[in-house]
Motif scaffolding. Structure first.
Motif, PDB file in Angstrom:
ATOM      1  N   CYS A 143       0.903  -1.158  -0.020  1.00  0.00           N
ATOM      2  CA  CYS A 143       0.122  -0.080  -0.040  1.00  0.00           C
ATOM      3  C   CYS A 143       0.901   1.150   0.051  1.00  0.00           C
ATOM      4  O   CYS A 143       1.424   1.649   0.970  1.00  0.00           O
ATOM      5  N   ASN A 144       1.160   1.872  -1.363  1.00  0.00           N
ATOM      6  CA  ASN A 144       2.002   3.019  -1.286  1.00  0.00           C
ATOM      7  C   ASN A 144       0.886   4.280  -0.898  1.00  0.00           C
ATOM      8  O   ASN A 144      -0.003   4.344  -1.227  1.00  0.00           O
ATOM      9  N   LYS A 168     -13.216  -4.009  -5.493  1.00  0.00           N
ATOM     10  CA  LYS A 168     -13.221  -3.549  -3.943  1.00  0.00           C
ATOM     11  C   LYS A 168     -11.929  -2.685  -3.458  1.00  0.00           C
ATOM     12  O   LYS A 168     -12.016  -1.785  -2.935  1.00  0.00           O
ATOM     13  N   LEU A 169     -10.992  -2.905  -4.277  1.00  0.00           N
ATOM     14  CA  LEU A 169      -9.849  -2.535  -4.124  1.00  0.00           C
ATOM     15  C   LEU A 169      -9.556  -1.328  -4.814  1.00  0.00           C
ATOM     16  O   LEU A 169      -8.972  -0.305  -4.265  1.00  0.00           O
ATOM     17  N   LEU A 170      -9.898  -1.260  -6.110  1.00  0.00           N
ATOM     18  CA  LEU A 170     -10.091   0.258  -6.881  1.00  0.00           C
ATOM     19  C   LEU A 170     -10.655   0.927  -6.026  1.00  0.00           C
ATOM     20  O   LEU A 170     -10.612   2.451  -6.026  1.00  0.00           O
ATOM     21  N   ASP A 171     -12.122   0.624  -5.670  1.00  0.00           N
ATOM     22  CA  ASP A 171     -13.158   1.523  -4.766  1.00  0.00           C
ATOM     23  C   ASP A 171     -12.396   2.232  -3.639  1.00  0.00           C
ATOM     24  O   ASP A 171     -12.541   3.380  -3.346  1.00  0.00           O
ATOM     25  N   MET A 172     -11.320   1.543  -2.876  1.00  0.00           N
ATOM     26  CA  MET A 172     -10.782   2.014  -1.858  1.00  0.00           C
ATOM     27  C   MET A 172      -9.696   3.025  -2.180  1.00  0.00           C
ATOM     28  O   MET A 172      -9.597   3.971  -1.459  1.00  0.00           O
ATOM     29  N   MET A 173      -9.053   2.625  -3.295  1.00  0.00           N
ATOM     30  CA  MET A 173      -8.085   3.811  -3.693  1.00  0.00           C
ATOM     31  C   MET A 173      -8.882   5.053  -4.000  1.00  0.00           C
ATOM     32  O   MET A 173      -8.175   6.087  -3.840  1.00  0.00           O
ATOM     33  N   LYS A 174      -9.871   5.016  -4.703  1.00  0.00           N
ATOM     34  CA  LYS A 174     -10.687   6.039  -5.213  1.00  0.00           C
ATOM     35  C   LYS A 174     -11.250   6.869  -3.953  1.00  0.00           C
ATOM     36  O   LYS A 174     -11.036   8.058  -3.905  1.00  0.00           O
ATOM     37  N   ASN A 184      -1.884  11.995  -1.255  1.00  0.00           N
ATOM     38  CA  ASN A 184      -3.330  12.275  -1.449  1.00  0.00           C
ATOM     39  C   ASN A 184      -3.947  10.892  -2.074  1.00  0.00           C
ATOM     40  O   ASN A 184      -5.128  11.099  -2.375  1.00  0.00           O
ATOM     41  N   SER A 185      -3.260   9.892  -1.996  1.00  0.00           N
ATOM     42  CA  SER A 185      -4.122   8.600  -2.373  1.00  0.00           C
ATOM     43  C   SER A 185      -3.144   7.465  -1.873  1.00  0.00           C
ATOM     44  O   SER A 185      -1.821   7.434  -1.910  1.00  0.00           O
ATOM     45  N   ILE A 186      -3.681   6.406  -1.753  1.00  0.00           N
ATOM     46  CA  ILE A 186      -3.240   4.906  -1.396  1.00  0.00           C
ATOM     47  C   ILE A 186      -2.981   4.269  -2.942  1.00  0.00           C
ATOM     48  O   ILE A 186      -3.863   4.501  -3.703  1.00  0.00           O
ATOM     49  N   TRP A 187      -2.047   3.455  -3.064  1.00  0.00           N
ATOM     50  CA  TRP A 187      -1.743   2.678  -4.509  1.00  0.00           C
ATOM     51  C   TRP A 187      -1.822   1.050  -4.003  1.00  0.00           C
ATOM     52  O   TRP A 187      -0.611   1.068  -3.443  1.00  0.00           O
TER      53      TRP A 187
END
Length: 401
Positions: free
Chosen positions: A96-97, A188-194, A218-221
Motif C-alpha cells: 500500500c503505497n 473493492k480494491l479500486l474503490d478503496m483507492m478512489k 493524496n492517495s493509496i496505491w
C-alpha cells in the motif's frame, strides 16, 4: 571465513550521453570496488528470468540463493512479515503505497505524479495510514503502517485473482487510466483507492506539506499481492549464521523469513540521505559478534534511477564505496573474507524502472587473486565472458568458491 554481500539495488544501468557514453557505475569514482575488481572474479549474472517480473523481491531472493520459481509468492507477504503481521493462510497481502496523484476530477484520468509522495516521513505517513484505517478498514480489510511511503493492506479470505495493478514506480508521469485493470474481484480494491483520494487530499498532514512546498500523499496505491510462503532458513541451507541490514521492509522480511538476524540502523532511509556509515558499522559489529554472513542492502541507487537523478545515482555509488565498503575492508584487512558485490537488477535512468537484463557481479576472496578488470562496471564485466545464467546459483558459487 567471513562472507559479505554488498547489494547495490538498481545500480546497473545503460550508457548515457550525459555521462560521455558511460554508465553510472562506469563513471563513479569508486576506488575500493575497483581495487577489488583487479583481483576478483568478474562477470554477469541473470538474476531475474525472462518469465518473471524484475522486482526487488524476485531479484534479491535470487541473489540470496533462493530460486524464485520455488520460493516466490508475491512481494507484499515479505514486507508484511517485516512489519510484524502474522498472516493467516487465507490472507492476501498488498503493498500500500502513499502516492501523489494529479487533481483531475475523474480518478482514472489522474497522473502518477510521484510514487513516494515526496519521500514522505514515517511519522506523517503513520498518521495518514491510521486515518485510512479508521475510514476504510473493517473485518475484511486491515491497514498497517510501515516506513515512509511503504505500507501494507491485509485482505481476510482474499483472492489473488484481481486483474492487474501496476507498481506505481513503473508509471511515474503517466496517466493511471491504463493501469487500473482490475476484474470484478478487484473492484473493492479500486474503490478503496478512489475513496482514499477524497479522504486524503484535504487532510491536515497534506495541507501542511503543501504549505511547505512538499507533495501531498493524496492517495493509496495497492499492488504486489501475495500469500504467505515459508522460506528455508539460510543457516539450514548454507550452514552459516546470517544477518540482514536494510532500510526497507521487503529485505527485512526476507531476512526474517530466512531466519537471519535483522539489524535496524538508525537513520537508514532507503535514499541517498541514508546512514551509509551506520550500515558499515552494523555489518562490522555483526561479523565480530558471531555472524558468518552479512547481506548489506542499499536502496539508494534504485531510488535515484526511479527519480531520474543521474548525478545522485553516480554519487550514491561513490558513497557506498567510500562509507560502506572502505571501512569494512579496512576493518578486516589481513583476515579471511569473501565479498560479493552486485546489483539485484538494473534500474536504467532512461526507463525509470527495473529490467531483467543481466547485471555485473564481483567475487573477491582475500586468499586468492584472480585476473580481474580495472573498472568494475557493466561493460568490463560483460567482456570477461563469465556468465551465470541462473541467478539463484550465484550464492553457492560465492560461498563454495
Amino acid at each position: 571465513m567471513k562472507y559479505i554481500v554488498l547489494l547495490c539495488d538498481g545500480m546497473a544501468d545503460l550508457p548515457r550521453e550525459d555521462l560521455p557514453g558511460k554508465t553510472p557505475m562506469g563513471t563513479a569514482n569508486k576506488p575500493n570496488m575497483d581495487k577489488l575488481a583487479k583481483v576478483s572474479e568478474i562477470g554477469m549474472v541473470k538474476t531475474v528470468a525472462d518469465s518473471l517480473k524484475p522486482g526487488s523481491d524476485v531479484a534479491n531472493l535470487s541473489v540470496l540463493g533462493y530460486d524464485p520459481s520455488v520460493y516466490y509468492s508475491g512481494r507484499s507477504p515479505l514486507e508484511a512479515g517485516s512489519i510484524g503481521i502474522d498472516m493467516k493462510p487465507t490472507d492476501v497481502s498488498f503493498r500500500c503505497n502513499l502516492v501523489t496523484l494529479s487533481d483531475e476530477e475523474d480518478y482514472a484520468q489522474k497522473t502518477m505524479t510521484d510514487y513516494c509522495a515526496g519521500d514522505i516521513s514515517t511519522a506523517e505517513a503513520k498518521e495518514l495510514i491510521k486515518f485510512i484505517r479508521e475510514k476504510l478498514g473493517n473485518e475484511e480489510f486491515s491497514f498497517y503502517s510501515g516506513v515512509s511511503y511503504r505500507h501494507c493492506l491485509i485482505w481476510d479470505k482474499g483472492t489473488l485473482d484481481i486483474g492487474s495493478l501496476t507498481p506505481p514506480h513503473d508509471i511515474t508521469g503517466r496517466k493511471i487510466t491504463d493501469y487500473l485493470g482490475v476484474n470484478e474481484n478487484g473492484k473493492k480494491l479500486l474503490d478503496m483507492m478512489k475513496k482514499s483520494y477524497v479522504l486524503l487530499k484535504d487532510h491536515p498532514v497534506n495541507k501542511k506539506r503543501e504549505e511547505k512546498g512538499l507533495r501531498p500523499a493524496n492517495s493509496i496505491w495497492l499492488w504486489g499481492e501475495g500469500v504467505r510462503k515459508e522460506l528455508t532458513s539460510f543457516e539450514e541451507k548454507y550452514g552459516l549464521k546470517g544477518a540482514m541490514i536494510s532500510a526497507v521492509d521487503l529485505l527485512k522480511g526476507i531476512g526474517k523469513f530466512t531466519g537471519m538476524k535483522v539489524i535496524d540502523v538508525e537513520g537508514a532511509t532507503g535514499y541517498i540521505d541514508t546512514n551509509f556509515g551506520g550500515k558499515a558499522k552494523a555489518a562490522i559489529d555483526s561479523l565480530k559478534s558471531g555472524s558468518d554472513f552479512v547481506y548489506i542492502h542499499v536502496e539508494a541507487p534504485d531510488e535515484c534511477g526511479h527519480r531520474f537523478e543521474t548525478e545522485n545515482k553516480v554519487k550514491s555509488i561513490e558513497l557506498i564505496d567510500e562509507l560502506i565498503l572502505g571501512p569494512i575492508l579496512k576493518e578486516f584487512e589481513g583476515e579471511k573474507i569473501r565479498v560479493l558485490i552486485c546489483p539485484d537488477h538494473p534500474t536504467p535512468l532512461a526507463l525509470k524502472t527495473h529490467t531483467n537484463a543481466p547485471v555485473p557481479y564481483l567475487i573477491y576472496d582475500s586468499g586468492r587473486a584472480e585476473k580481474g578488470v580495472d573498472n568494475f562496471c557493466e561493460e568490463s564485466a560483460e567482456k570477461t565472458g563469465n556468465y551465470v545464467g541462473a541467478g539463484h546459483t550465484l550464492m553457492e558459487r560465492f560461498l563454495k568458491k
